[in-house]
Scaffold this active site. Structure first.
Site, short mmCIF file in Angstrom:
data_model
loop_
_atom_site.label_atom_id
_atom_site.label_comp_id
_atom_site.label_asym_id
_atom_site.label_seq_id
_atom_site.Cartn_x
_atom_site.Cartn_y
_atom_site.Cartn_z
N GLU B 280 68.11 11.16 55.11
CA GLU B 280 68.25 12.54 54.68
C GLU B 280 68.36 13.46 55.91
O GLU B 280 69.14 14.41 55.92
CB GLU B 280 67.03 12.94 53.82
N GLU B 283 71.78 13.11 57.27
CA GLU B 283 72.73 13.81 56.40
C GLU B 283 72.64 15.32 56.64
O GLU B 283 73.66 16.02 56.72
CB GLU B 283 72.41 13.50 54.93
N CYS B 300 64.64 13.20 45.85
CA CYS B 300 63.67 12.13 45.58
C CYS B 300 63.13 12.17 44.17
O CYS B 300 62.67 11.18 43.64
CB CYS B 300 62.47 12.23 46.53
N SER B 320 71.11 16.18 48.18
CA SER B 320 71.30 15.13 49.17
C SER B 320 71.83 13.90 48.44
O SER B 320 71.44 13.60 47.32
CB SER B 320 69.96 14.81 49.82
N LYS B 359 61.06 8.26 36.51
CA LYS B 359 61.53 7.07 37.23
C LYS B 359 62.04 6.01 36.25
O LYS B 359 62.87 5.19 36.59
CB LYS B 359 60.42 6.49 38.10
N GLU B 362 65.43 7.02 35.94
CA GLU B 362 66.16 6.75 37.18
C GLU B 362 66.59 5.28 37.25
O GLU B 362 67.72 4.98 37.62
CB GLU B 362 65.31 7.12 38.40
N GLU B 367 74.56 3.77 38.32
CA GLU B 367 75.04 3.90 39.71
C GLU B 367 74.01 3.38 40.71
O GLU B 367 74.32 3.17 41.86
CB GLU B 367 75.46 5.34 40.03
N CYS B 504 54.30 14.94 43.21
CA CYS B 504 54.02 13.69 42.51
C CYS B 504 52.55 13.48 42.21
O CYS B 504 52.21 12.76 41.27
CB CYS B 504 54.52 12.51 43.33
#
Lengths: 167, 579
Positions: B280, B283, B300, B320, B359, B362, B367, B504
């Site tokens: 990150e 980037e 994230c 990102s 998650k 996710e 992908e 989190c």
């Protein structure tokens, strides 16, 4: 638990949509706009299907879940248009104890709609109403302006057939 | 601050003006039972659980919203109050499906606890047997309205904290129920899977979808190599499920328990958090140098990513392209680890333990896969892991401390603090400042981005370039921040967003804490302490100095942001519609 739904396809016109958009624009910045907008939107469309509620939610920047919650809370808001023939079954105390529930069950069985719904062809809608003041005739139902009293479930078939055969 | 004096059960107490009777009672050491009340979030006085007697008042008052006043005499424990508490509970139980023996919330259900306290054991008003009323259409949770008490805590967090608002009270009277618009199944709505509703539900009406059976099956299958990785904040909260104080770091016991459950390898997702910083950070510098899309926003938090895709689709390019640490973890296990250890990737079952219900969504994103296999096979919440440990009969508090397995087992302090709001930004700043300036970053603590304020802003000098950063958590705060960016009012370069308020540590998959605790403790701050104190005690506090990461690039990945890294560690996003 009652799961309410709209039972006819949406057939809103461009003219109605323009009116609704103007209405939303008028109320956009006013706090507490949801109730008056819903009321007037029902005036424009005759009912409040998901398509209309979505336009209102988007326009007023309110979650659709909240719009729907308000619509289903107030009994004067309806998710379905009135049918050509509006069937009302009285659920006042006298009619209720005389078996109005059986009448509703029979109508639902024949037409496939619950109270608050309309047949997909738009011909019949069904509501249960509070006391209409004809307790002497209990149980009572009306179809538009026609009143039917002292009914039994088996009378329903014949009555509905009459309207089905009319255009 | 002006103060008011009043008495609670005859005991004098002085509280700041504007306090509620509930808060005044608490100051006097008296706990008043509540169900619907959540401080600052759901203050609607609806459930009537908190009624108390106030001298001179016509009837009992709702202490959760009733302001404390000068000279007020409050009684919390009279026969009338006790009768009221009991009657309220009896009425709530009258349409509650009482499968308390097998209910996932049994023993940490707020309703059950109150029934026990007030001796509600016979169900006075029970009618016919109550049937389950289940919506299991969403990937992360199950709603069973036959256990719902209509407190609306879920509705309030969804709309107010998270700015999502996909649920609300539908219909009225006996038909009232919490549901989506047009009673659509939740899985069909634009729910972002954050699970905050589960975290605040006082009963068993909302629970995560239990995926532990899949893990048990994998562990029992000798042909499978089962690998597990734990997110930064899990070690900081898991202890709560075993009665340990909030903010206890149980990393060693967590590792031991996972090993004893039978996982072949126990790794630390904090290591791939360090990796995320490398990718990150690279980037970000590239975007800064080459006029890429700014502000760059962290990716994230899967709840945040889905929120952005759904509610701010025009800002997808700002995200990102880095996978989350969970995604990077899975991708490395499936490729590098499999290759190095000569295991067929198909035979590896990759499990992640996350503070998060999003998650679970996710891991279902197609992908996020390598060679047709998902990066992660199964994602469990902290709560689900606690359930497995209990079921296996492991005496958690008595377990010895063990270390993670070496392959992905060393993390920097920067990786650890990923679990709290501001942690990702701080970790990135530590690395960025050293990479850009070539000088040692001092001090390492970036206090401006820590803490639980809604929006934190700071400006740093990276070798002559001013970099404006912002940090936010809770999606309603994120929405405010994004609106400011869109209108041009704010010109940040780098933004960290975490979906759950506080990050989190307060995720939707974290241990339940009753409203009684939530209302009087800042869970977000208390839980984050475990991570910051671990970081402060470490020598290794910068991601780029992590020897595991350095070796990973040398041996396998090449350069940060290079071709291989891009292929394995980066992803793309899709626009979603609200309806």
């Amino acid at each position: 638990m009652a799961k309410k739904k709209t039972t006819v396809p949406f057939q809103g016109t461009a003219e109605q949509e323009a009116k609704l958009k103007a209405l939303i624009a008028e109320y956009k910045e006013i706090p507490g706009a949801l109730m008056p907008v819903l009321q007037q939107a029902q005036g424009i469309y005759g009912y409040l299907p998901i398509e209309v509620q979505q336009m209102i939610a988007e326009g007023l920047n309110i979650p659709l879940a909240e719009v729907y919650g308000v619509v289903t809370f107030y009994s004067q808001f309806t998710l379905n248009p009135k049918g050509k023939y509006e069937i009302s079954v009285c659920m006042g105390t006298a009619c209720y104890v005389k078996g109005a529930g059986d009448l509703i069950d029979r109508i639902t069985h024949i037409l496939g709609i619950e109270p608050g719904e309309v047949t997909p062809d738009g011909k019949f809608s069904l509501t249960n109403t509070r006391c209409i003041g004809a307790c002497g005739l209990a149980p009572v139902m009306t179809v538009n302006d026609d009143v039917y009293g002292r009914l039994k479930a088996e009378d329903i078939d014949g009555i509905l057939r009459k309207y089905m055969n009319e255009e | 601050m002006s103060m008011v004096k009043l008495t609670i059960n005859g005991m004098p107490v002085e509280v700041p003006a504007g306090s509620t009777v509930l808060e005044a009672a608490r100051a006097a050491g008296v706990r008043i039972p509540t169900l619907c009340y959540l401080k600052d979030i759901n203050e609607i006085g609806a459930c009537r659980m908190c009624l108390v007697e106030v001298k001179g008042a016509r009837s009992l008052v709702t202490s959760c919203v009733h302001p404390a006043a000068e000279g007020m005499e409050v009684f919390t424990n009279t026969p009338a109050v006790q009768r009221s508490h009991k009657a309220t509970l009896e009425l709530l139980m009258s349409n509650h499906r009482k499968d308390c023996l097998s209910c996932p919330r049994s023993t940490d259900c707020e309703l059950q606890a109150l029934c026990r306290e007030f001796g509600v054991d016979e169900y006075k008003y029970s009618r016919e047997e109550i049937q389950p009323d289940i919506d299991d259409s969403a990937i992360h949770l199950i709603r069973d309205n036959s256990k719902c008490i209509l407190c609306r805590r879920c509705v309030a967090v969804c709309a107010k904290n998270q700015f999502v608002g996909v649920i609300g009270p539908n219909d009225r009277g006996y038909d009232s129920h919490i549901g989506s618009a047009f009673d659509m199944p939740l899985g069909k709505t634009s729910c972002i899977n954050c699970g905050q509703c589960i975290a605040v539900c006082p009963t068993g009406a909302l629970t995560e979808k239990d995926d532990t059976h899949k893990v048990w099956a994998a562990l029992a299958d000798s042909s499978k190599h089962v690998v597990v990785g734990t997110a930064p904040s899990v070690r900081a909260q898991l202890g709560e499920c075993f009665g340990m104080p909030i903010g206890t770091n149980v990393e060693g016991k967590m590792v031991t328990s996972l090993r004893r459950l039978g996982f072949d390898k126990v790794f630390d997702v904090d290591t791939t958090a360090d990796l995320t910083i490398m990718e990150e950070g690279t980037e970000f510098l590239e975007r800064l140098k080459n006029g890429g899309k700014l502000p760059m926003i962290t990716s994230c938090s899967p709840g945040w990513v889905k929120f952005c895709e759904t509610y701010y689709p025009d800002m997808i390019e700002n995200l990102s392209s880095c996978k989350s640490p969970q995604g990077m973890f899975g991708a490395l296990i499936r490729t590098y680890y499999a290759e190095k250890h000569g295991i067929d990737p198909k035979d590896i079952v990759i499990v992640s333990i996350m503070p998060c219900t999003a998650k679970k969504f996710e891991v279902s994103r197609t992908e996020l896969s390598e060679g047709g296999l998902p990066d992660i096979d199964i994602s469990l919440t902290t709560r689900e892991l606690a359930g497995m440990i209990k079921k296996a009969g492991l005496m958690f508090k008595d377990l010895p401390d063990e270390d993670f397995d070496p392959f992905l087992g060393i993390a920097s302090g920067a990786g650890h603090i990923f679990g709290a709001t501001g942690g990702v930004m701080e970790a990135a700043l530590r690395t960025l400042s050293e990479i850009v300036t070539g000088e040692e970053c001092k001090p390492l603590d970036f206090h401006a981005v820590r803490g639980v304020e809604a929006i934190k802003e700071a400006e740093y000098d990276l070798a002559g370039t001013k970099v404006k950063v912002a940090v936010t958590s809770g999606l309603s705060n994120a929405a405010k921040l994004l609106d400011r960016v869109k209108s041009g009012e704010a010109d940040y370069h780098f933004i960290e967003v975490m979906a759950c308020p506080g990050g989190c540590v307060n995720g939707g998959g974290q241990p339940h804490q009753p409203a009684d605790v939530r209302n009087f403790t800042d869970l977000r701050a208390e839980r984050a302490k475990a991570l910051y104190s671990e970081d402060a005690a470490m020598a290794l506090r910068k991601s780029h100095e992590n020897p595991v990461i350095q070796e990973l690039y040398k041996e396998f990945l090449g350069e940060p942001g290079g071709h291989k890294a891009h292929e394995l560690l980066h992803t793309h996003y899709v626009k979603r519609s609200i309806y």
